[in-house]
Design a protein around this motif. Structure first.
Motif, PDB file in Angstrom:
ATOM      1  N   VAL A 215      -0.308  -0.260   0.202  1.00 30.29           N
ATOM      2  CA  VAL A 215       0.810  -0.726  -0.622  1.00 30.29           C
ATOM      3  C   VAL A 215       1.589  -1.831   0.088  1.00 30.29           C
ATOM      4  O   VAL A 215       2.134  -2.735  -0.549  1.00 30.29           O
ATOM      5  CB  VAL A 215       1.745   0.447  -0.982  1.00 30.29           C
ATOM      6  CG1 VAL A 215       2.962  -0.044  -1.757  1.00 30.29           C
ATOM      7  CG2 VAL A 215       0.999   1.492  -1.785  1.00 30.29           C
ATOM      8  N   VAL A 216       1.644  -1.765   1.417  1.00 31.41           N
ATOM      9  CA  VAL A 216       2.479  -2.693   2.171  1.00 31.41           C
ATOM     10  C   VAL A 216       2.017  -4.129   1.979  1.00 31.41           C
ATOM     11  O   VAL A 216       2.826  -5.039   1.757  1.00 31.41           O
ATOM     12  CB  VAL A 216       2.487  -2.311   3.663  1.00 31.41           C
ATOM     13  CG1 VAL A 216       3.265  -3.338   4.473  1.00 31.41           C
ATOM     14  CG2 VAL A 216       3.095  -0.925   3.837  1.00 31.41           C
ATOM     15  N   ARG A 217       0.716  -4.373   2.062  1.00 28.34           N
ATOM     16  CA  ARG A 217       0.190  -5.734   1.920  1.00 28.34           C
ATOM     17  C   ARG A 217       0.566  -6.368   0.578  1.00 28.34           C
ATOM     18  O   ARG A 217       1.198  -7.430   0.556  1.00 28.34           O
ATOM     19  CB  ARG A 217      -1.324  -5.736   2.094  1.00 28.34           C
ATOM     20  CG  ARG A 217      -1.985  -7.060   1.744  1.00 28.34           C
ATOM     21  CD  ARG A 217      -3.494  -6.950   1.832  1.00 28.34           C
ATOM     22  NE  ARG A 217      -3.889  -6.605   3.183  1.00 28.34           N
ATOM     23  CZ  ARG A 217      -4.042  -7.488   4.143  1.00 28.34           C
ATOM     24  NH1 ARG A 217      -3.841  -8.776   3.918  1.00 28.34           N
ATOM     25  NH2 ARG A 217      -4.399  -7.105   5.347  1.00 28.34           N
ATOM     26  N   PRO A 218       0.193  -5.767  -0.558  1.00 29.29           N
ATOM     27  CA  PRO A 218       0.573  -6.411  -1.825  1.00 29.29           C
ATOM     28  C   PRO A 218       2.073  -6.479  -2.030  1.00 29.29           C
ATOM     29  O   PRO A 218       2.578  -7.448  -2.620  1.00 29.29           O
ATOM     30  CB  PRO A 218      -0.105  -5.535  -2.884  1.00 29.29           C
ATOM     31  CG  PRO A 218      -0.431  -4.262  -2.214  1.00 29.29           C
ATOM     32  CD  PRO A 218      -0.650  -4.582  -0.780  1.00 29.29           C
ATOM     33  N   LEU A 219       2.816  -5.481  -1.542  1.00 29.45           N
ATOM     34  CA  LEU A 219       4.267  -5.503  -1.709  1.00 29.45           C
ATOM     35  C   LEU A 219       4.876  -6.691  -0.979  1.00 29.45           C
ATOM     36  O   LEU A 219       5.653  -7.466  -1.567  1.00 29.45           O
ATOM     37  CB  LEU A 219       4.875  -4.202  -1.189  1.00 29.45           C
ATOM     38  CG  LEU A 219       6.405  -4.139  -1.169  1.00 29.45           C
ATOM     39  CD1 LEU A 219       6.967  -4.255  -2.580  1.00 29.45           C
ATOM     40  CD2 LEU A 219       6.889  -2.861  -0.496  1.00 29.45           C
ATOM     41  N   VAL A 322      -1.972 -11.453  -9.248  1.00 28.61           N
ATOM     42  CA  VAL A 322      -3.214 -10.822  -9.686  1.00 28.61           C
ATOM     43  C   VAL A 322      -3.910 -10.137  -8.516  1.00 28.61           C
ATOM     44  O   VAL A 322      -4.395  -9.007  -8.644  1.00 28.61           O
ATOM     45  CB  VAL A 322      -4.140 -11.856 -10.351  1.00 28.61           C
ATOM     46  CG1 VAL A 322      -5.530 -11.266 -10.600  1.00 28.61           C
ATOM     47  CG2 VAL A 322      -3.538 -12.344 -11.665  1.00 28.61           C
ATOM     48  N   GLY A 323      -3.963 -10.812  -7.352  1.00 23.27           N
ATOM     49  CA  GLY A 323      -4.596 -10.203  -6.188  1.00 23.27           C
ATOM     50  C   GLY A 323      -3.891  -8.931  -5.740  1.00 23.27           C
ATOM     51  O   GLY A 323      -4.530  -7.909  -5.458  1.00 23.27           O
ATOM     52  N   GLY A 324      -2.544  -8.986  -5.686  1.00 22.98           N
ATOM     53  CA  GLY A 324      -1.793  -7.795  -5.310  1.00 22.98           C
ATOM     54  C   GLY A 324      -1.957  -6.675  -6.313  1.00 22.98           C
ATOM     55  O   GLY A 324      -2.114  -5.502  -5.940  1.00 22.98           O
ATOM     56  N   SER A 325      -1.931  -7.010  -7.595  1.00 25.82           N
ATOM     57  CA  SER A 325      -2.108  -5.999  -8.638  1.00 25.82           C
ATOM     58  C   SER A 325      -3.498  -5.387  -8.577  1.00 25.82           C
ATOM     59  O   SER A 325      -3.672  -4.174  -8.779  1.00 25.82           O
ATOM     60  CB  SER A 325      -1.873  -6.623 -10.015  1.00 25.82           C
ATOM     61  OG  SER A 325      -0.565  -7.158 -10.121  1.00 25.82           O
ATOM     62  N   ALA A 326      -4.519  -6.223  -8.299  1.00 24.30           N
ATOM     63  CA  ALA A 326      -5.877  -5.705  -8.195  1.00 24.30           C
ATOM     64  C   ALA A 326      -6.007  -4.719  -7.038  1.00 24.30           C
ATOM     65  O   ALA A 326      -6.653  -3.675  -7.155  1.00 24.30           O
ATOM     66  CB  ALA A 326      -6.858  -6.862  -8.018  1.00 24.30           C
ATOM     67  N   GLN A 327      -5.365  -5.035  -5.908  1.00 25.19           N
ATOM     68  CA  GLN A 327      -5.425  -4.109  -4.774  1.00 25.19           C
ATOM     69  C   GLN A 327      -4.733  -2.794  -5.101  1.00 25.19           C
ATOM     70  O   GLN A 327      -5.239  -1.713  -4.770  1.00 25.19           O
ATOM     71  CB  GLN A 327      -4.796  -4.743  -3.537  1.00 25.19           C
ATOM     72  CG  GLN A 327      -4.959  -3.875  -2.288  1.00 25.19           C
ATOM     73  CD  GLN A 327      -4.649  -4.618  -1.006  1.00 25.19           C
ATOM     74  OE1 GLN A 327      -4.396  -5.813  -1.011  1.00 25.19           O
ATOM     75  NE2 GLN A 327      -4.678  -3.911   0.106  1.00 25.19           N
ATOM     76  N   LEU A 328      -3.600  -2.854  -5.780  1.00 25.42           N
ATOM     77  CA  LEU A 328      -2.886  -1.634  -6.153  1.00 25.42           C
ATOM     78  C   LEU A 328      -3.651  -0.821  -7.183  1.00 25.42           C
ATOM     79  O   LEU A 328      -3.487   0.396  -7.261  1.00 25.42           O
ATOM     80  CB  LEU A 328      -1.497  -1.985  -6.689  1.00 25.42           C
ATOM     81  CG  LEU A 328      -0.499  -2.531  -5.661  1.00 25.42           C
ATOM     82  CD1 LEU A 328       0.756  -3.034  -6.359  1.00 25.42           C
ATOM     83  CD2 LEU A 328      -0.150  -1.468  -4.635  1.00 25.42           C
TER      84      LEU A 328
END
Length: 392
Positions: A215-219, A322-328
């Motif tokens: 969570v930390v990375r996309p956040l 989009v990248g952060g949402s995909a990771q989550l």
């Protein structure tokens, strides 16, 4: 979320897409009309309040929807959120007729609550597909924002003329469009299939919510991208006006920005599926830094440098989003996924309010150049942190 047939999946995607498109149409038009109503009634110094109300409502709505989704399912939660938005739009319409500022802000806040649920729809779309197609699925829902970005402003003038023909204040027309759009969104989500909520994950005694490393990375990346994007975008119209350009030039430059924000979302989704969310996030942060450098190098080039800078600003944000949402959507356990996704969205939208308020102070203190420099630093700092972390 249960297994869906191809027909059920298509129907679900259509409902999610339609709801997001209509909510974006409502929020864009309502925010613009609300800004003008407040400026006329209370002075320009208070004209930022509608935007702040909408952002705070969206943050609260995303947090609430994320907490409710695991126990109540997609259709109930989105229907409730869109119903709140429709009620808020009605309050805002009544306030626009009476030129009452406080009820107008309340209505915009409630529409924002519904918009928070709409923002989480991208994750619900991703859950309908296997892991290797989730980036494309959620990016298609993000793309629905293109419709709102185009339709919201385009409907303002015709709606104002219709309102005047009824003897109403002209700005009540765009607010009436928001009433129709939010009601349409509430109806659209009723075609979603009933879904079985996943089992709740047991929480160990004495422990609070756990924030996994995933969570930390996309956040961090999404907050940095939101701060940089909102700060530079908000001050660009002032920069153009300070150099003698009218609304036509402002509209052209912002159109390039909105195109970058939404229109290429399916491309971002394919990048996320092909090369992974981490690469997508890092590329997006790099594009944001390039955007800031372009704006700094050509702060008055309204036919070349600034449109390019604003396009890159929008697309860099889109790649990170989009990248952060995909990771989550990929890396979190189903039982806690919605809660954490909603919390991340709430933090990201709260960052928008901070960026909107802080960018004005930066512009007043050091001009557009300072805003661009800070935007670049905001993009480069998490990029350096995340890349160095990957290298260990």
């Amino acid at each position: 979320m249960g297994t869906l047939t191809t027909t059920g999946r298509t129907r679900s995607m259509g409902a999610l897409f339609t709801g997001v498109a209509l909510l974006n149409t409502a929020t864009v038009g309502l925010s613009t009309a609300g800004t003008l109503i407040v400026a006329a009634g209370s002075g320009p110094g208070w004209s930022g309040l509608p935007s702040v109300a909408g952002v705070l409502g969206t943050a609260a709505g995303a947090l609430g929807a994320g907490l409710l989704l695991p126990g109540h399912g997609r259709r109930r939660v989105l229907s409730a959120g869109y119903g709140v938005a429709a009620a808020g739009a009605l309050i805002a319409f009544a306030a626009a007729l009476a030129t009452a500022v406080l009820p107008l802000l309340l209505g915009i806040l409630l529409v924002g609550v519904g918009n928070g649920g709409a923002q989480l729809s991208r994750y619900l779309a991703a859950d309908l597909y296997p892991e290797d197609r989730r980036g494309r699925a959620l990016s298609n829902v993000v793309w629905a924002g293109t419709i709102g970005a185009l339709a919201g402003p385009a409907l303002m003038a015709p709606a104002a003329h219709v309102a005047e023909s009824f003897g109403w204040p002209s700005l009540s027309g765009p607010v009436a469009v928001a009433v129709l759009a939010t009601a349409g969104a509430a109806l659209a989500v009723w075609v979603l299939p009933r879904d079985v909520p996943p089992p709740r994950e047991p929480v160990a005694a004495g422990r609070g919510p756990v924030w996994p490393a995933t969570v930390v990375r996309p956040l961090v990346a999404m907050v940095a991208a939101q701060l940089a994007m909102v700060a530079v975008m908000t001050m660009t119209p002032l920069q153009l006006q300070a150099h003698g350009h009218g609304l036509g030039v402002v509209g052209w430059v912002l159109s390039a920005h909105l195109f970058g924000m939404f229109a290429l979302a399916p491309l971002s989704g394919r990048i996320a599926d092909r090369w992974g969310p981490r690469v997508t996030i890092n590329v997006g942060l790099g594009v944001l830094a390039l955007s800031a450098a372009t704006a700094l190098a050509a702060p008055t080039a309204h036919t070349s440098g600034l449109p390019v800078a604003l396009f890159l600003l929008g697309y860099g944000w889109n790649l990170v989003f989009v990248g952060g949402s995909a990771q989550l959507s990929r890396d979190l356990a189903p039982a806690t996924r919605s809660r954490l996704q909603g919390t991340v969205d709430a933090v990201v939208w709260s960052a928008s309010a901070l960026a909107g308020l802080g960018s004005g102070q930066l512009f007043a203190g050091g001009g557009y150049a300072l805003v661009a420099v800070v935007g670049g630093v905001l993009a480069l700092l998490p990029l350096a942190l995340l890349v160095s972390r990957d290298g260990r």
